[in-house]
Design a protein around this motif. Structure first.
Motif, short mmCIF file in Angstrom:
data_model
loop_
_atom_site.label_atom_id
_atom_site.label_comp_id
_atom_site.label_asym_id
_atom_site.label_seq_id
_atom_site.Cartn_x
_atom_site.Cartn_y
_atom_site.Cartn_z
N ASP A 38 11.62 -40.03 37.22
CA ASP A 38 12.68 -40.33 35.91
C ASP A 38 13.74 -39.25 36.59
OD1 ASP A 38 14.10 -40.68 33.84
OD2 ASP A 38 12.80 -39.48 32.51
N TRP A 39 14.80 -39.75 36.97
CA TRP A 39 15.95 -38.63 37.71
C TRP A 39 16.42 -37.79 36.48
CZ3 TRP A 39 21.05 -38.75 36.46
CH2 TRP A 39 21.38 -40.18 35.72
N LYS A 40 16.34 -38.09 35.46
CA LYS A 40 16.97 -37.34 34.33
C LYS A 40 15.94 -35.93 33.94
CE LYS A 40 20.34 -40.27 32.28
NZ LYS A 40 20.87 -40.83 31.08
N ASN A 41 14.91 -36.30 34.19
CA ASN A 41 13.87 -34.85 33.84
C ASN A 41 13.82 -34.38 35.34
OD1 ASN A 41 13.67 -35.71 31.21
ND2 ASN A 41 12.12 -37.20 31.80
N GLN A 42 14.32 -34.40 36.15
CA GLN A 42 14.17 -33.89 37.49
C GLN A 42 14.80 -32.35 37.46
OE1 GLN A 42 12.21 -34.37 40.22
NE2 GLN A 42 11.28 -35.87 39.14
N LYS A 43 14.39 -31.39 38.25
CA LYS A 43 14.81 -30.21 38.10
C LYS A 43 16.27 -30.32 39.18
CE LYS A 43 11.97 -27.67 36.01
NZ LYS A 43 12.22 -26.93 34.76
N LEU A 44 17.27 -29.42 38.71
CA LEU A 44 18.50 -29.75 39.51
C LEU A 44 18.40 -29.43 41.04
CD1 LEU A 44 21.68 -28.13 37.46
CD2 LEU A 44 21.10 -30.47 37.89
N MET A 78 26.89 -29.21 40.20
CA MET A 78 25.35 -28.96 39.74
C MET A 78 25.17 -27.83 40.76
SD MET A 78 23.25 -32.61 39.76
CE MET A 78 23.46 -33.40 38.26
N LYS A 79 25.47 -27.54 41.91
CA LYS A 79 25.20 -26.50 42.84
C LYS A 79 25.71 -25.17 42.14
CE LYS A 79 24.66 -28.57 47.37
NZ LYS A 79 25.29 -28.75 48.55
N HIS A 80 26.97 -25.17 41.49
CA HIS A 80 27.39 -24.10 40.94
C HIS A 80 26.77 -23.88 39.71
CE1 HIS A 80 30.88 -23.55 43.67
NE2 HIS A 80 31.12 -24.82 43.42
N ALA A 81 26.62 -24.91 38.78
CA ALA A 81 25.48 -24.74 37.50
C ALA A 81 24.17 -24.02 37.87
CB ALA A 81 25.37 -25.83 37.01
N LEU A 82 23.69 -24.24 38.97
CA LEU A 82 22.30 -23.89 39.32
C LEU A 82 22.39 -22.38 39.62
CD1 LEU A 82 20.42 -26.41 41.24
CD2 LEU A 82 19.50 -24.09 41.56
N LYS A 83 23.54 -21.66 40.05
CA LYS A 83 23.67 -20.26 40.12
C LYS A 83 23.41 -19.56 38.87
CE LYS A 83 26.27 -20.55 44.40
NZ LYS A 83 27.76 -20.41 44.84
N LYS A 84 24.20 -20.08 37.67
CA LYS A 84 23.95 -19.78 36.45
C LYS A 84 22.69 -19.74 35.85
CE LYS A 84 28.96 -20.38 35.60
NZ LYS A 84 29.80 -21.23 34.91
N HIS A 85 22.17 -21.29 35.90
CA HIS A 85 20.78 -21.52 35.21
C HIS A 85 20.08 -21.98 36.40
CE1 HIS A 85 23.10 -21.12 31.53
NE2 HIS A 85 24.04 -21.93 31.94
N SER A 86 18.91 -21.31 36.71
CA SER A 86 18.16 -21.70 37.85
C SER A 86 17.10 -22.54 37.58
CB SER A 86 17.53 -20.45 38.60
OG SER A 86 16.55 -19.84 37.43
N ASN A 87 16.88 -22.60 36.27
CA ASN A 87 15.64 -23.61 35.94
C ASN A 87 16.07 -24.65 34.98
OD1 ASN A 87 13.11 -24.47 36.10
ND2 ASN A 87 12.13 -23.31 34.57
N ILE A 88 17.10 -25.50 35.29
CA ILE A 88 17.63 -26.42 34.36
C ILE A 88 17.27 -28.04 34.97
CG2 ILE A 88 20.00 -26.49 35.56
CD1 ILE A 88 21.23 -26.70 32.96
N THR A 89 17.12 -28.70 34.01
CA THR A 89 17.03 -30.10 34.50
C THR A 89 18.37 -31.04 34.33
OG1 THR A 89 16.47 -30.80 32.25
CG2 THR A 89 14.57 -30.06 33.45
N SER A 91 19.14 -33.81 32.95
CA SER A 91 19.37 -33.88 31.59
C SER A 91 20.21 -33.00 30.78
CB SER A 91 18.41 -34.64 30.67
OG SER A 91 17.24 -33.56 30.52
N GLU A 92 19.60 -31.75 30.94
CA GLU A 92 20.29 -30.48 30.26
C GLU A 92 21.50 -30.11 31.03
OE1 GLU A 92 17.38 -27.61 31.11
OE2 GLU A 92 16.06 -28.20 29.56
N TYR A 93 21.73 -30.37 31.98
CA TYR A 93 23.01 -30.23 32.67
C TYR A 93 23.93 -31.42 32.16
CZ TYR A 93 26.64 -30.71 36.33
OH TYR A 93 28.00 -30.81 36.96
N LEU A 94 23.72 -32.57 32.31
CA LEU A 94 24.63 -33.56 31.64
C LEU A 94 24.87 -33.45 30.08
CD1 LEU A 94 22.80 -36.61 33.54
CD2 LEU A 94 25.04 -35.46 34.17
N ALA A 95 23.78 -32.89 29.36
CA ALA A 95 24.24 -32.63 27.96
C ALA A 95 25.42 -31.39 27.87
CB ALA A 95 23.00 -32.31 27.26
N ALA A 96 25.27 -30.73 28.73
CA ALA A 96 26.16 -29.28 28.71
C ALA A 96 27.31 -29.60 29.26
CB ALA A 96 25.37 -28.33 29.32
#
Length: 131
Positions: A38-44, A78-89, A91-96
């Motif tokens: 389920d690609w939406k529940n994968q870690k970034l 997503m790579k830029h968002a990963l620097k801010k939030h290291s443990n995000i999925t 679906s959380e990224y898309l919602a934000a």
């Protein structure tokens, strides 16, 4: 006569030895497709490793050029968002994300072109007036 035969045989051996080939093995990394359920529940961190080709295999259809470009840009964001939030999925990224719709982008581009043309008209009218 025997020397010609000997020279011919030595030349043939030299050519056959010089034309030898060596086996080359290319090792390709294992595809990450089977690990995604389920690609939406994968870690970034796992999702950004997908290529557009892998993602198109996962979704079961061929992606258009526009979708491939969007996918690549989304992975960069997503790579830029990963620097801010290291443990995000995903679906959380898309919602934000605060996405601007396509219609808004068209309106912004049209307004930019209008402003540039307006400035160009002003410059040309000033140049024609001799100022």
């Amino acid at each position: 006569m025997k020397t010609y035969i000997l020279i011919t045989i030595l030349c043939m051996l030299g050519v056959s030895y010089a034309n030898s080939t060596h086996a080359i093995t290319i090792i390709k990394p294992e595809s990450v497709i089977p690990s995604i359920k389920d690609w939406k529940n994968q870690k970034l961190r796992e999702f950004i490793m997908l290529s557009p080709k892998d993602f198109s295999k996962f979704i079961g259809r061929k992606m258009s050029v526009k979708e491939k470009i969007s996918f690549t840009l989304m992975k960069a964001n997503m790579k830029h968002a990963l620097k801010k939030h290291s443990n995000i999925t995903v679906s959380e990224y898309l919602a934000a994300q605060n996405k601007i719709g396509t219609v808004w982008w068209i309106l912004i581009i049209a307004a930019g072109i209008f402003v540039l043309l307006f400035i160009l008209v002003i410059i040309l009218s000033l140049a024609g007036a001799g100022l």
